[in-house]
Enzyme design. Structure first.
Site, mmCIF file in Angstrom:
data_model
loop_
_atom_site.group_PDB
_atom_site.id
_atom_site.type_symbol
_atom_site.label_atom_id
_atom_site.label_comp_id
_atom_site.label_asym_id
_atom_site.label_seq_id
_atom_site.Cartn_x
_atom_site.Cartn_y
_atom_site.Cartn_z
ATOM 1 N N GLU A 7 -28.367 39.694 -17.969
ATOM 2 C CA GLU A 7 -28.121 38.980 -16.706
ATOM 3 C C GLU A 7 -26.667 38.597 -16.468
ATOM 4 O OE1 GLU A 7 -32.382 36.689 -16.208
ATOM 5 O OE2 GLU A 7 -30.963 35.834 -17.619
HETATM 6 C C1 TNX Z 1 -34.776 35.608 -18.497
HETATM 7 S S1 TNX Z 1 -35.082 37.333 -20.873
HETATM 8 C C2 TNX Z 1 -33.734 35.430 -19.395
HETATM 9 C C3 TNX Z 1 -33.501 34.095 -19.956
HETATM 10 C C4 TNX Z 1 -34.429 33.073 -19.378
HETATM 11 C C5 TNX Z 1 -35.811 33.647 -19.272
HETATM 12 C C6 TNX Z 1 -36.842 32.666 -18.831
HETATM 13 C C7 TNX Z 1 -33.588 37.344 -20.761
HETATM 14 C C8 TNX Z 1 -32.918 38.335 -21.546
HETATM 15 N N1 TNX Z 1 -33.011 36.456 -19.943
HETATM 16 O O1 TNX Z 1 -32.161 33.720 -19.747
HETATM 17 O O2 TNX Z 1 -34.425 31.966 -20.218
HETATM 18 O O3 TNX Z 1 -35.779 34.721 -18.376
HETATM 19 O O4 TNX Z 1 -38.118 33.191 -18.903
#
Ligand code: TNX
Length: 516
Positions: free
Chosen positions: A331
């Site tokens: 992300e």
């Molecule tokens: C996505 S899974 C994210 C996390 C969040 C999560 C909450 C991932 C690699 N990144 O930063 O905590 O969703 O479900």
């Protein structure tokens, strides 16, 4: 009158005898009836019982490194269950009675982590090519007993043989200690949970926008400033390097590898608040206590960024005996694509330089992975298959199945639901090898269930989200798919409810499980 007196006397004698004889009502004789999780590869019964008593000794083959610790672990647990003082002793050869652990490599059918547990009337043996395998055999043996014996309950184990080995080498869980901080004691309890179900990796998500949780001696403000808060504005916290080493050692005793994750270049607000020079504009960010994602990035064009990463990786890599280092990479919505690829490629070289193998979330497949890289599938099929095409292995953590921060159903108070609700059956009923088209078993390193903690603030809440889903993920990682189905699993899981209660685990009593 005389006859009545006589029968009263006989009844009294019988009552007396009954009170003195340990209760054998629970004495099991059919090993195949034990509710094992994970389900072993094979269980055969011989119809008798072995009894743990005050004269039980846990022997381990003399001169085998690593086995003494496992023998001590078993003796300690048997002692806790029974209230007896169970000792360990080394032995030159197999004894005629007691419990005996041995490393022997002459059973190639079991692989390195497999084991054979053989229970006879007088002798229990656990044999494996590795100490880890013996440890798993001990866990199987412990599951034939209650977590705590009631009073003078006789500790009888049905006789027979368990031959067993894992489907995947990596059977893990992830704990996010960045959004909310969890103490060393909490992490140790989590390690105990994993060990009981033969899981062998705990991945600690150590850094994120809301907190930096590992002491870095060359960049002390990371924890001083970046570790000072958490989601919701609580006081946060961090592990000193000594505390981190303590966690690593505790895990190692239970054959669990700790994987540190330093998430970058996104999810870095805590670092960007601690050191102004890591920002492209040279200005420190405010600390962040909300739960948005994707707004932060290290400055990928500045050399100081790579000096920073080098220092962090060097210090953290020095704390871990395990082979893997997790670089995050998810992300990074405000990092330009080319900058992201450039950054990941420089960082992976740093990880390799310090002798570790790279793991990253599936986005890192956009870079050209170094040899030995693992991409962790969480959401993006295209990234994951691209990773495989580029020669990477895959770690399976599908958010819609294996995210323990997802609510069970719409009534669950804790958790999120962006990836859907995950009831206990939905979390259990999937096969890693058929999850992503184009990713087959040979590409898969293993399975990891993740607990993100935006909404999870303490151990009770953690336990409620983790149990009873965790044993299901353990079984997916350990047991071959043709030996698994929800119907029989749910019955075995129901039997583990008593174990959760005795361990004071605050678990979700799903209506899909026929709890006793
Ligand atoms: C996505 S899974 C994210 C996390 C969040 C999560 C909450 C991932 C690699 N990144 O930063 O905590 O969703 O479900």
């Amino acid at each position: 009158m005389k006859i009545i007196a006589k029968s009263v006397y006989i009844a009294a004698v019988l009552l007396f005898l009954g009170a003195c004889t340990p209760k054998t009502s629970q004495s099991p004789t059919d090993l195949t009836q034990t509710s094992f999780i994970p389900q072993p590869a094979s269980v055969t019964a011989t119809g008798d019982a072995y009894t743990v008593s005050s004269s039980t000794v846990v022997y381990y083959r003399a001169g085998t490194e690593g086995l003494q610790q496992t023998a001590a672990y078993l003796a300690e647990h048997l002692g806790e269950i029974s209230g007896l003082a169970i000792i360990t002793e080394s032995a030159e050869k197999e004894p005629s009675r007691g419990i005996y652990l041995e490393i022997s490599g002459d059973d190639p059918g079991l692989g390195n982590e497999g084991y054979e547990l053989n229970i006879d009337k007088k002798l229990v043996t656990i044999k494996s090519a590795s100490a880890a395998g013996c440890f798993y055999g001990c866990q199987t043996l412990l599951q034939t007993l209650p977590v705590k014996a009631a009073g003078d309950e006789l500790l009888a184990v049905a006789t027979g043989t368990v031959r067993d080995f894992p489907e995947y080498a990596y059977r893990g869980a992830m704990l996010d200690v960045a959004r909310h901080f969890f103490s060393v004691e909490d992490v140790k309890r989590m390690i105990d949970f994993l060990a009981a179900y033969k899981m062998n990796v705990l991945h600690l998500h150590l850094t994120d926008d809301q907190g930096w949780r590992i002491e870095i001696k060359s960049w002390p403000m990371l924890t001083e400033i970046g570790g000072s808060t958490e989601v919701g504005g609580g006081e946060g916290g961090y592990y000193t390097q000594e505390q981190y080493a303590e966690i690593v050692e505790y895990a190692q005793e239970q054959h669990i590898t700790i994987i540190p994750e330093i998430d970058m270049p996104g999810h870095t607000n805590a670092a960007l608040a601690s050191y102004a020079e890591l920002n492209c504009d040279g200005e420190a960010r405010e600390l962040y206590t909300g739960i948005e994602v994707g707004f932060s990035t290290l400055c990928t064009g500045k050399e100081i960024t790579y000096q920073f990463v080098d220092d962090v990786v060097r210090e953290v890599a020095a704390l871990i005996p395990g082979p893997w280092f997790h670089i995050g990479g998810d992300e990074s919505h405000v990092t330009a694509h080319d900058d992201y690829v450039y950054f990941v490629e420089r960082v992976q070289d740093i990880v390799v330089k310090y002798g570790k193998k790279v793991i990253g979330w599936d986005e890192i497949a956009n870079a050209t992975p170094v040899e030995g890289t693992t991409v962790q599938f969480w959401d993006d099929v295209e990234n994951t298959t691209m990773g495989v095409d580029k020669g990477a292995m895959v770690l399976m953590s599908p958010a819609a199945r294996a995210y323990m921060d997802m609510k069970y159903d719409p009534t669950t108070k804790l958790g999120l639901y962006w990836a859907g609700y995950i009831e206990v059956d939905h979390g259990y009923d999937w096969d890693p090898a058929t999850m992503v088209e184009g990713v087959i078993k040979a590409n898969i390193l293993g399975v990891e269930a993740a607990l993100w903690t935006e909404t999870i603030t303490n151990m009770d809440e953690l336990e409620y989200m983790v149990f009873p889903r965790l044993p299901g993920y353990a079984e997916i990682g350990w047991t071959a798919p043709d030996l698994r189905d929800w119907e029989t699993y749910s019955l075995r899981l129901a039997d583990h409810g008593k174990r959760f209660e005795d361990l004071e685990i605050d678990f979700y009593r799903s209506s899909l499980v026929p709890w006793k």
